[in-house]
Write a protein that holds these residues in place. Structure first.
Motif, PDB file in Angstrom:
ATOM      1  N   CYS A   1      -5.609   7.869  -3.425  1.00 56.49           N
ATOM      2  CA  CYS A   1      -5.074   7.488  -2.118  1.00 56.49           C
ATOM      3  C   CYS A   1      -6.210   7.157  -1.157  1.00 56.49           C
ATOM      4  O   CYS A   1      -6.198   6.116  -0.487  1.00 56.49           O
TER       5      CYS A   1
ATOM      6  N   ASP B   1      -9.214   6.229  -1.815  1.00 53.80           N
ATOM      7  CA  ASP B   1      -9.927   5.016  -2.216  1.00 53.80           C
ATOM      8  C   ASP B   1      -9.271   3.777  -1.617  1.00 53.80           C
ATOM      9  O   ASP B   1      -9.955   2.877  -1.106  1.00 53.80           O
ATOM     10  N   TYR B   2      -7.936   3.702  -1.688  1.00 52.60           N
ATOM     11  CA  TYR B   2      -7.240   2.542  -1.145  1.00 52.60           C
ATOM     12  C   TYR B   2      -7.285   2.531   0.385  1.00 52.60           C
ATOM     13  O   TYR B   2      -7.402   1.464   1.006  1.00 52.60           O
TER      14      TYR B   2
ATOM     15  N   ASP C   1      -6.130  -5.515  -7.108  1.00 49.59           N
ATOM     16  CA  ASP C   1      -6.794  -4.270  -6.695  1.00 49.59           C
ATOM     17  C   ASP C   1      -7.554  -4.425  -5.375  1.00 49.59           C
ATOM     18  O   ASP C   1      -8.423  -3.600  -5.061  1.00 49.59           O
ATOM     19  N   LYS C   2      -7.223  -5.447  -4.603  1.00 46.38           N
ATOM     20  CA  LYS C   2      -7.842  -5.620  -3.295  1.00 46.38           C
ATOM     21  C   LYS C   2      -6.776  -5.535  -2.206  1.00 46.38           C
ATOM     22  O   LYS C   2      -5.595  -5.781  -2.452  1.00 46.38           O
ATOM     23  N   ILE C   3      -7.212  -5.174  -1.010  1.00 49.07           N
ATOM     24  CA  ILE C   3      -6.306  -5.105   0.129  1.00 49.07           C
ATOM     25  C   ILE C   3      -6.113  -6.498   0.711  1.00 49.07           C
ATOM     26  O   ILE C   3      -7.080  -7.223   0.977  1.00 49.07           O
TER      27      ILE C   3
ATOM     28  N   ILE D   1      -1.483  -4.721  -2.118  1.00 54.04           N
ATOM     29  CA  ILE D   1      -2.507  -4.561  -3.144  1.00 54.04           C
ATOM     30  C   ILE D   1      -2.366  -5.734  -4.106  1.00 54.04           C
ATOM     31  O   ILE D   1      -1.334  -5.881  -4.765  1.00 54.04           O
TER      32      ILE D   1
ATOM     33  N   LEU E   1       0.839  -1.201   0.000  1.00 51.85           N
ATOM     34  CA  LEU E   1       0.000   0.000   0.000  1.00 51.85           C
ATOM     35  C   LEU E   1       0.872   1.249   0.000  1.00 51.85           C
ATOM     36  O   LEU E   1       0.574   2.228  -0.680  1.00 51.85           O
TER      37      LEU E   1
ATOM     38  N   LYS F   1     -10.575   1.190   1.373  1.00 51.48           N
ATOM     39  CA  LYS F   1     -10.595  -0.269   1.229  1.00 51.48           C
ATOM     40  C   LYS F   1      -9.905  -0.935   2.420  1.00 51.48           C
ATOM     41  O   LYS F   1     -10.363  -1.969   2.922  1.00 51.48           O
TER      42      LYS F   1
ATOM     43  N   ARG G   1       1.906   1.874  -3.489  1.00 53.47           N
ATOM     44  CA  ARG G   1       0.785   2.155  -4.386  1.00 53.47           C
ATOM     45  C   ARG G   1       0.287   3.593  -4.271  1.00 53.47           C
ATOM     46  O   ARG G   1      -0.106   4.206  -5.270  1.00 53.47           O
ATOM     47  N   VAL G   2       0.287   4.147  -3.060  1.00 56.40           N
ATOM     48  CA  VAL G   2      -0.285   5.483  -2.881  1.00 56.40           C
ATOM     49  C   VAL G   2       0.726   6.599  -3.121  1.00 56.40           C
ATOM     50  O   VAL G   2       0.337   7.763  -3.240  1.00 56.40           O
TER      51      VAL G   2
ATOM     52  N   SER H   1       0.896   0.708   6.313  1.00 53.84           N
ATOM     53  CA  SER H   1       1.049   0.628   4.856  1.00 53.84           C
ATOM     54  C   SER H   1       2.072  -0.400   4.390  1.00 53.84           C
ATOM     55  O   SER H   1       2.071  -0.772   3.216  1.00 53.84           O
TER      56      SER H   1
END
Length: 360
Positions: free
Chosen positions: A135, A137-138, A234-236, A231, A123, A141, A126-127, A226
């Motif tokens: 940011c 959105d994740y 596209d899921k945590i 990811i 994460l 999630k 990714r952000v 984090s």
């Protein structure tokens, strides 16, 4: 020394591949004593392994018996430990549909776990460079996963999980405060805090710990940030949960939103806290007092961030890994902001700033 022949055979058995080449590559380590490897194998397109992928992760535990010896003796579970804590908690979270990795095989005698490969996208990575919307959105999630941990994992009738036998009581909270004094101040700065100042600090820490320990406890990941969130598709997906225990919900939120590795804007933190509160209200059916919740979050952040700063100093001093020292200033910056926010913490701020320049 890894038994590569055994690992290759086990990996082939799991994947249903008998003759294709297998490669084993060590992955970059973290602050733990565990080692990780990526196992990659070739397959014919007609073959379909249980993993449904071309790779898996091998976790090599630090000790053959595979049971973690906690450095915090006071946090040992009162529940009988009949299996590896990692597996015990993984199975519990999986029942609640939390995005933990699948376990394909556990070789107890060798301390080896063959796990689902969730890729390399943290994460944190990714952000970085993402838009504010991307940011958030994740992060939302990730809060959705945290809600599952704090509600379903807490309320389940399955009480065989060892996390239910340990919790953030006053002794553990105080141990973490003292960990910062010992390693974040005295060891790191080569000094001894005078007894009168140490006692004054510990008295205030005790008052904070007493307040936090009285809060309702939920199933707490304990290291939700984090670098422990991946990811994947596209899921945590959630990692490093083996130290889970019962504690205030604000602990995981402080770990996540006051992350040592990612500094979020204050207005985003406010928005994400409201997102969490609204979600938890919807699940629990109980109204939450925002003002009280925020104060507890800030107090928990002070406790959590001081513990993290002390931990980074400990890793440098005892484990000889200086990588995490770079994150101490940001972590203590959170503490300074929260100490200045409350008049009742003025004395603690004064005491700590005498010895920690980042808090001045």
């Amino acid at each position: 020394m890894l038994d590569k022949g055994f690992i290759e055979k086990t990996a082939r058995d799991i994947a249903g591949i008998k003759e294709k080449p297998v490669t084993i590559n060590k992955l970059k380590g973290d602050a733990s004593n565990r080692s990780y490897y990526r196992i990659k194998f070739s397959r014919d397109t007609q073959q379909c392994a249980p993993a449904n992928q071309d790779t898996m992760i091998l976790m090599e535990l630090a000790e053959p018996e595979a049971f973690k010896k906690s450095e915090e003796k006071i946090s040992v579970s009162t529940m009988p430990v009949t299996e590896l804590p990692y597996i015990n908690i993984l199975n519990h979270l999986a029942k609640c549909n939390v995005g933990v990795p699948r376990l394909f095989h556990y070789e107890k005698e060798k301390g080896l776990l063959f796990l689902e490969d969730l890729g390399d996208m943290l994460l944190e990575e990714r952000v970085k460079g993402s838009s504010s919307t991307g940011c958030k959105d994740y992060y939302k999630k990730a809060i959705d996963e945290l809600i599952k941990i704090h509600t379903c994992a807490t309320k389940t009738d399955d009480k065989d999980c060892i996390a239910f036998g340990r919790g953030f009581d006053i002794p553990l909270l105080m141990w973490e405060f003292d960990h910062f004094i010992e390693y974040g101040i005295e060891d790191a700065r080569g000094m001894k805090i005078p007894e009168n100042d140490r006692k004054a600090m510990m008295d205030i820490f005790y008052s904070i710990s007493d307040k936090l320990a009285k809060e309702p406890r939920v199933f707490t990941h304990r290291d939700y940030h984090s670098r422990n969130l991946m990811i994947h598709n596209d899921k945590i997906r959630v990692l490093d949960f083996q130290d889970a225990l019962m504690g205030p919900c604000q602990y995981d939120l402080a770990s996540f939103l006051r992350d040592s590795y990612i500094a979020l804007p204050e207005d985003m933190i406010d928005e994400l806290l409201e997102y969490y509160i609204s979600k938890k209200e919807a699940v629990d059916g109980i109204k939450i007092n925002r003002k009280n919740f925020r104060e507890l979050f800030d107090l928990m952040s002070i406790q959590r961030n001081l513990k993290a700063a002390g931990r980074f100093a400990y890793i440098n001093s005892v484990k000889k890994k200086d990588f995490y020292l770079q994150f101490i200033p940001q972590t203590l910056g959170y503490v300074k902001r929260n100490l200045k926010k409350y008049s009742g913490l003025k004395e603690l701020h004064k005491l700590l700033s005498k010895y920690v320049e980042e808090l001045r």
